[in-house]
Structure formats: structure tokens, C-alpha cells
Write an enzyme that holds these catalytic residues in place. Structure first.
Site, PDB file in Angstrom:
ATOM      1  N   ASP A  79       0.488  -1.206   0.129  1.00  0.00           N
ATOM      2  CA  ASP A  79      -0.487   0.136   0.010  1.00  0.00           C
ATOM      3  C   ASP A  79       0.845   1.386   0.063  1.00  0.00           C
ATOM      4  O   ASP A  79       1.697   1.364   0.560  1.00  0.00           O
ATOM      5  CB  ASP A  79      -1.095   0.292   1.594  1.00  0.00           C
TER       6      ASP A  79
ATOM      7  N   ASP B  76      -2.581   4.759  -2.197  1.00  0.00           N
ATOM      8  CA  ASP B  76      -3.865   5.538  -1.037  1.00  0.00           C
ATOM      9  C   ASP B  76      -3.616   7.193  -1.389  1.00  0.00           C
ATOM     10  O   ASP B  76      -3.478   7.919  -1.870  1.00  0.00           O
ATOM     11  CB  ASP B  76      -3.140   5.313   0.128  1.00  0.00           C
TER      12      ASP B  76
ATOM     13  N   GLU C 215      -5.989   4.462  -4.943  1.00  0.00           N
ATOM     14  CA  GLU C 215      -7.159   4.451  -4.684  1.00  0.00           C
ATOM     15  C   GLU C 215      -8.012   6.205  -4.868  1.00  0.00           C
ATOM     16  O   GLU C 215      -7.325   7.125  -5.015  1.00  0.00           O
ATOM     17  CB  GLU C 215      -7.536   4.247  -3.384  1.00  0.00           C
TER      18      GLU C 215
ATOM     19  N   HIS D  94     -11.181  -1.909   4.381  1.00  0.00           N
ATOM     20  CA  HIS D  94     -11.115  -1.706   5.488  1.00  0.00           C
ATOM     21  C   HIS D  94     -11.663  -0.163   5.739  1.00  0.00           C
ATOM     22  O   HIS D  94     -11.477  -0.088   6.385  1.00  0.00           O
ATOM     23  CB  HIS D  94      -9.760  -1.538   5.639  1.00  0.00           C
ATOM     24  N   ASP D  95     -12.131   0.886   4.632  1.00  0.00           N
ATOM     25  CA  ASP D  95     -12.665   1.633   5.144  1.00  0.00           C
ATOM     26  C   ASP D  95     -14.938   2.001   4.710  1.00  0.00           C
ATOM     27  O   ASP D  95     -15.535   2.957   4.874  1.00  0.00           O
ATOM     28  CB  ASP D  95     -12.441   2.960   3.862  1.00  0.00           C
TER      29      ASP D  95
HETATM   30  O1  TEU Z   1      -9.036   6.714   2.322  1.00  0.00           O
HETATM   31  C1  TEU Z   1      -8.920   7.765   2.061  1.00  0.00           C
HETATM   32  C2  TEU Z   1     -10.620   7.983   1.466  1.00  0.00           C
HETATM   33  O2  TEU Z   1     -11.282   8.499   0.176  1.00  0.00           O
HETATM   34  C3  TEU Z   1     -11.275   7.390   3.038  1.00  0.00           C
HETATM   35  O3  TEU Z   1     -10.931   8.438   3.777  1.00  0.00           O
HETATM   36  C4  TEU Z   1     -12.628   7.490   2.704  1.00  0.00           C
HETATM   37  O4  TEU Z   1     -13.068   8.532   1.865  1.00  0.00           O
HETATM   38  C5  TEU Z   1     -13.471   7.509   3.921  1.00  0.00           C
HETATM   39  O5  TEU Z   1     -12.555   7.026   5.344  1.00  0.00           O
HETATM   40  C6  TEU Z   1     -14.878   7.017   3.301  1.00  0.00           C
HETATM   41  O6  TEU Z   1     -15.572   6.579   4.656  1.00  0.00           O
HETATM   42  C7  TEU Z   1      -7.291   6.440   2.156  1.00  0.00           C
HETATM   43  C8  TEU Z   1      -7.263   5.025   3.630  1.00  0.00           C
HETATM   44  O7  TEU Z   1      -7.657   4.016   2.574  1.00  0.00           O
HETATM   45  C9  TEU Z   1      -7.809   5.753   4.433  1.00  0.00           C
HETATM   46  O8  TEU Z   1      -8.193   3.905   4.807  1.00  0.00           O
HETATM   47  C10 TEU Z   1      -6.611   6.279   4.846  1.00  0.00           C
HETATM   48  O9  TEU Z   1      -7.496   6.807   5.995  1.00  0.00           O
HETATM   49  C11 TEU Z   1      -7.006   7.666   3.742  1.00  0.00           C
HETATM   50  O10 TEU Z   1      -6.758   6.868   3.250  1.00  0.00           O
HETATM   51  C12 TEU Z   1      -5.802   8.258   4.683  1.00  0.00           C
HETATM   52  O11 TEU Z   1      -4.913   8.062   3.616  1.00  0.00           O
END
Ligand code: TEU
Ligand code: CA
Length: 562
Positions: free
Chosen positions: A101, A202, A258, A334-335
Site C-alpha cells: 500500500d 492511497d 485509490e 478497510h474503509d
Molecule cells: O482513504 C481515503 C478515503 O477516501 C477514505 O478516507 C474514505 O473516503 C473514507 O474513509 C470513507 O469513509 C485512504 C485510506 O484507504 C484510508 O484508510 C486512510 O484513512 C486515508 O486514505 C488517509 O490515508
């Protein structure tokens, strides 16, 4: 149709591991690399081709590793670089590739670059980050961070503010600075030389900001929306083409960006089929709050996506990227909340059937499918009884802002929102067996295990030939066996049906017809009537000619006479 360019990462199935929650090996209640190595045989049995590890680099864990303080060291919680080398070797020996990642939109504020940068306005690292003077004694503009509150943090030492699109401990790197790009590309090459097989990038759509840093459109909470000025910025494709030229094109990598805020047109640039940028992107339209209906504030909603909306979005991405760019396919990560809770039905009666139906609907589409740890077990959302049950700073910050400070949401409503969409739903420990803490740890887990682990766990699934595990295993085997699943073109079917999501795939003289009933009712469907073919997979043994049973998914392969 032009002959589709073949690639290993188009034919692969990717398994995302959130290392903190996957398998603890030393009893500290935190998942680690030796724990992942121990579970490689499980992943081999599932049949996945690639594992994507959420960040494992040195980090103070403000955002669970998405705040990196040393890109060339392993987070102490997770083990050592020797543990990483062992994991990489074990995975490769099992025929599984490993994707890292890459978090280079920002670093941790404990990274050496930022420690230098904040020392003085003339420090050589000053322009590694984005520093601005205040405006009328306040932040340089009205942007709100994605983790609530202003996106600018005042630093008294040099009487300026630095930009952080996420937490204040995640200062944004200044990609305008060629020295930043040199350092990032050098680090990426270092990891590629270690033999990794790709990068998930990311928030890569945010690395080029509008350099005028204008106020954003006002949001309900009174702050400005930064997305229009940080997503898909003016030089993002230039930077990614430079990354491709200087690093990616020298290796045979899977690359997935992403891309928060990505549109179809932007995706055709990020994932352009001539391979000059990335292989594919994650888009967010089908999982966004607007799709969850009833957004109370920002992403916080108690609503759930409705199939007709999900279908319209996914079909649009299938049709519009055809021949132009490669798709990624996901419902979980994970989000996101657990897909069987968000899109399916996690009641004891319907959980397994609906999980299999969702998996069929996703895995039979065109693009590279991603399985998030535990999705293959039909793991569900957990239950938060209070803020104290939550660990994620996105939730905690939102609670303090919207419940405590702005009083825009009641505690009860916010708790319901958390139980619907909070990221911690995906971060409860992997459920391995029915022993204490689901076999994840013999210590105290950093985040409580979902209480339903007694019945939902890998050991039980492996003993049950009808489990979701074996269903995912079969979906993966089908993708490896039938080129039509990977390369067939996509044709929407029954586009107005309120209950059935149906589509076809075409390749040479073959047709795959897929029908998925997204409801707990028997519904009329004559899609397969009179067809002679092979049912490749279904979550029901018996089928009815003129209807689909509750949450029934069915895939029929037919061949036209040559
Ligand atoms: O996520 C970016 C992002 O868009 C997320 O914040 C998402 O929009 C939001 O959490 C939806 O609820 C990436 C990673 O996947 C995330 O885990 C990190 O917190 C974020 O970037 C910052 O690095
Ligand atoms: Ca551990």
C-alpha cells in the site's frame, strides 16, 4: 472489438489484508507479519493470486499506518524487515504475489522530512510540504479535512499553517517539488528491487492540488469542501506518467489507484489501456454516502444502497470503460462497512445466501475482483454500543465535531450511523475459530472481536462444504478457468427489474447469463427459460424456470452452434 491486451493482473483475484486485524502471533493483541505468514496456506486454499497489505511501514498509528514515518522500515507492532522478507518469500513460494500500500499523498508528522520541514522557513525540506500564511489570523482557506475540522494546522515555530487533507498528523506532501517526486520514486524503486509485485496507491488522485488554494463550496457543517480542489488536480496525470516512466514501467507490476472523486472520464486517464499511468482505479460511486440514501451529514448515514442505484452505477462503469480502461471490482475494504450488512442481509436466515449472491454479482463482472479479509466468511458489521467501542479517528473526530461541538446529530443517531457505515466495522479481528478472541490473539485484541465469531469463523467454514468460503473458492476457480469471465464484454439485462440484477458476458461463441435476486422474496424471472447450457455456479441446488428464489444467484453458460 480490438483484441483486449492480456495481463496477469487482469486475470487475478486480489485479497486485501488489514495486518492489524488479521493474525496476531506474539500475544500483544495486534496482528503482525509472522501471523500473516502463518496463514498463507489458508489463502492458498482459497485460491487468491495476490495479497494487498494495508500499510506495514513504521508509523505512530494515528491512522493505523496510513501515516508513515519511515517508508523503509517495518512498523514495530508488525515485526521486522526480516519478517517481511520471510512473508514475501513464503507468499511467492505459494504462488501468491504481494502488493504494498503506497501512501505518498502525505506522510506522518513524525517523518524525518516533516521534522526538518517544520524547523524553519528556509530549511531544505520546507517545500516537501504545503505551508501557507494565515488569512486574517485564521486558516489560509475554508477547507475541511476528511477527518473533520480545518485542513490547515498552525505551526507557531514558523508562524505558518500546513495542509493536511486527513488528520493533522498526516501533512500533505508537496508534489510540485521535484525533490519530493525524486524521493518517492526512489523509495518505490527500493521496494520493487525487493521483489514486490505492485502497489495500491492511497488517495493518489489527490497528489496535485489547485495551486491557488481557493475556498471550497460550503458544506452543511460550515466548512469548505476541498474535494474539487484536491481531487483529479491539474498535474495528477503528469505526475503519474512520470512515476510510470521512472519506476512502474521497469517492473511487471499490478498498480491500482485509490482515486477518491474519480469520474469515468478521469478513470480513462488514470487506467488508460496504453499502460502509461496505472493498471486500474478504485472508484467510490457505488459505496458513497449519496448512494446510501439519507445522508445525515457528510458520509454519516443510516440508509443503505438500493440495488437499482448500485446497478446503474456499476453498469455505467462496465460499459464506459470497455476497451478504454480496466475496472476494479469491490464491495468491501478497510474503509467500508461489511458488504453483507450494507448491500445484503446479515440476519441469520439470509446472511450466507445473500453473501454468495453479492459475490456472484461482483465476481462475474468485467474487471479485477478484490476480496477483503473475512468477506469470504460472510463476516458482518459489529455493534458499537458507545463511542468508547470505536477506535478509528474518522469516527472519533466526527463524533466530537457533529455530536459534541456542533450538536448537529444526537448521540443515538450517530451511533446508528456508526453501526451502518463506520470503518471499524471492517477492522474487527479476523474470525479464525470459535476459541477465545476467534483465534486472532491469545492476548487482548486492540479492537473487540465481533461477538458472532462463535458461529462465523474460518474453521467452521472449512468444515462446511456449503460455506461462503467454498463458494468464493469456486468463483476464483471459475475466473481462472473461463476466459469469458475475465475478458468477455458486458451487456446489461433486465435493467428496469426492481429486484433482479442481471447481465450477460460475451466472448467468441459463448454467452454467460448472470441473474441475482437482491431481495428476500421469490421474484419472477424468465431469463434462463428454454436455454440449454451449463450452470457454472449458483447458491441454490434447484432452480425454477420462471422465478428466482430469495437471494438466488445463477450463472448459465451457453455456446452458440459454430
Ligand atoms: O482513504 C481515503 C478515503 O477516501 C477514505 O478516507 C474514505 O473516503 C473514507 O474513509 C470513507 O469513509 C485512504 C485510506 O484507504 C484510508 O484508510 C486512510 O484513512 C486515508 O486514505 C488517509 O490515508
Ligand atoms: Ca502481534
Amino acid at each position: 472489438m480490438a483484441e483486449e491486451q492480456k495481463a496477469w493482473w487482469k486475470e487475478a483475484v486480489i485479497y486485501q489484508i488489514y495486518p492489524r486485524s488479521f493474525q496476531d502471533s506474539n500475544g500483544d493483541g495486534i496482528g503482525d507479519l509472522p501471523g500473516i505468514t502463518r496463514r498463507i496456506p489458508y489463502l492458498k486454499k482459497l485460491g487468491v493470486d495476490v495479497i494487498w497489505l494495508s500499510p506495514i511501514y513504521q508509523s505512530p498509528n494515528d491512522d493505523n499506518g496510513y501515516d508513515i514515518s519511515d517508508y523503509r522500515a517495518i512498523m514495530k507492532d508488525f515485526g521486522t524487515m526480516a519478517d517481511f522478507d520471510t512473508l514475501l518469500k513464503t507468499a511467492h513460494e505459494a504462488g501468491i504475489k504481494l502488493v504494498m500500500d503506497l501512501v505518498v499523498n502525505h506522510t506522518s508528522d513524525e517523518h524525518a522530512w516533516f521534522i526538518e520541514s517544520r524547523k524553519s522557513r528556509t530549511n531544505p525540506y520546507r517545500d516537501f510540504y504545503i505551508w501557507k500564511d494565515g488569512r486574517d489570523g485564521k486558516e489560509p482557506n475554508n477547507w475541511e479535512s476528511y477527518f473533520s475540522g480545518p485542513a490547515w494546522q498552525y505551526d507557531a515555530a514558523t508562524d505558518q499553517y500546513y495542509l493536511h487533507c486527513f488528520s493533522k498528523k498526516q501533512p500533505d506532501l508537496n508534489w510540485e517539488n521535484t525533490k519530493v517526486r525524486d524521493a518517492v520514486f526512489d523509495m518505490m524503486t527500493w521496494w520493487c528491487e525487493k521483489g514486490i509485485d505492485g502497489f495500491r496507491m492511497d488517495v493518489i488522485s489527490m497528489i496535485s492540488k489547485d495551486q491557488s488554494f481557493p475556498d471550497g463550496p460550503l458544506k452543511a457543517d460550515g466548512y469548505g469542501d476541498l474535494s474539487p480542489h484536491v481531487c483529479n488536480g491539474p498535474r495528477v496525470h503528469e505526475y503519474l506518467q512520470e512515476m510510470n516512466d521512472r519506476v512502474l514501467s521497469h517492473y511487471d507490476l499490478l498498480t491500482v489507484g485509490e482515486a477518491a472523486g474519480v469520474t469515468i472520464d478521469e478513470a480513462k486517464k488514470y487506467a488508460r489501456s496504453d499502460g502509461k499511468e496505472l493498471g486500474m482505479v478504485f472508484q467510490f460511486e457505488h459505496v458513497g454516502p449519496e448512494n446510501g440514501k439519507g445522508s445525515i451529514i457528510d458520509k454519516w448515514t443510516t440508509g443503505k444502497p438500493q440495488m437499482p442505484d448500485v446497478r446503474a452505477i456499476l453498469n455505467k462503469w462496465q460499459l464506459e470503460l470497455e476497451g478504454k480502461a480496466w475496472n476494479s471490482l469491490y464491495l468491501d475494504n478497510h474503509d467500508q462497512p461489511r458488504c453483507v450488512s450494507m448491500f445484503g442481509n446479515d440476519s441469520p436466515e439470509w446472511r450466507v445466501l445473500s453473501a454468495k449472491m453479492l459475490a456472484t454479482c461482483l465476481h462475474m463482472q468485467k474487471g479485477t475482483p478484490y476480496i477483503y479479509q473475512g468477506e469470504e466468511l460472510g463476516m458482518t458489521n459489529t455493534t458499537f454500543h458507545s463511542l468508547a467501542d470505536c477506535q478509528d479517528l474518522e469516527e472519533i473526530n466526527a463524533w466530537h465535531q457533529y455530536v459534541d461541538e456542533q450538536k448537529k446529530v444526537t448521540p443515538e443517531t450517530m451511533l446508528t450511523c456508526f453501526n451502518t457505515v463506520a470503518r471499524d466495522n471492517a477492522r474487527t479481528p479476523m474470525q479464525w475459530d470459535a476459541s477465545d478472541n476467534a483465534g486472532f490473539t491469545d492476548g487482548t485484541p486492540w479492537l473487540a472481536v465481533n461477538p458472532n465469531y462463535k458461529t462465523i469463523n474460518a474453521e467452521a467454514a472449512l468444515k462446511d462444504p456449503d460455506s461462503t468460503f467454498y463458494y468464493y473458492q469456486k468463483l476464483i476457480r471459475l475466473r481462472h478457468a473461463y476466459p469469458i469471465i475475465v475478458y468477455g464484454t458486458f451487456e446489461p439485462l433486465l435493467e428496469e427489474d426492481p429486484c433482479v440484477y442481471a447481465f450477460a458476458r460475451h466472448l467468441d461463441n459463448e454467452t454467460l447469463r448472470v441473474a441475482c435476486n437482491w431481495t428476500d422474496k421469490e421474484v419472477p424471472c424468465t431469463l434462463f427459460e428454454g436455454l440449454e447450457g451449463e450452470t457454472l455456479i449458483s447458491n441454490y441446488e434447484q432452480h425454477k424456470a420462471d422465478c428466482l428464489q430469495p437471494y438466488e444467484a445463477r450463472v448459465l453458460l451457453t455456446r452458440d452452434a459454430r
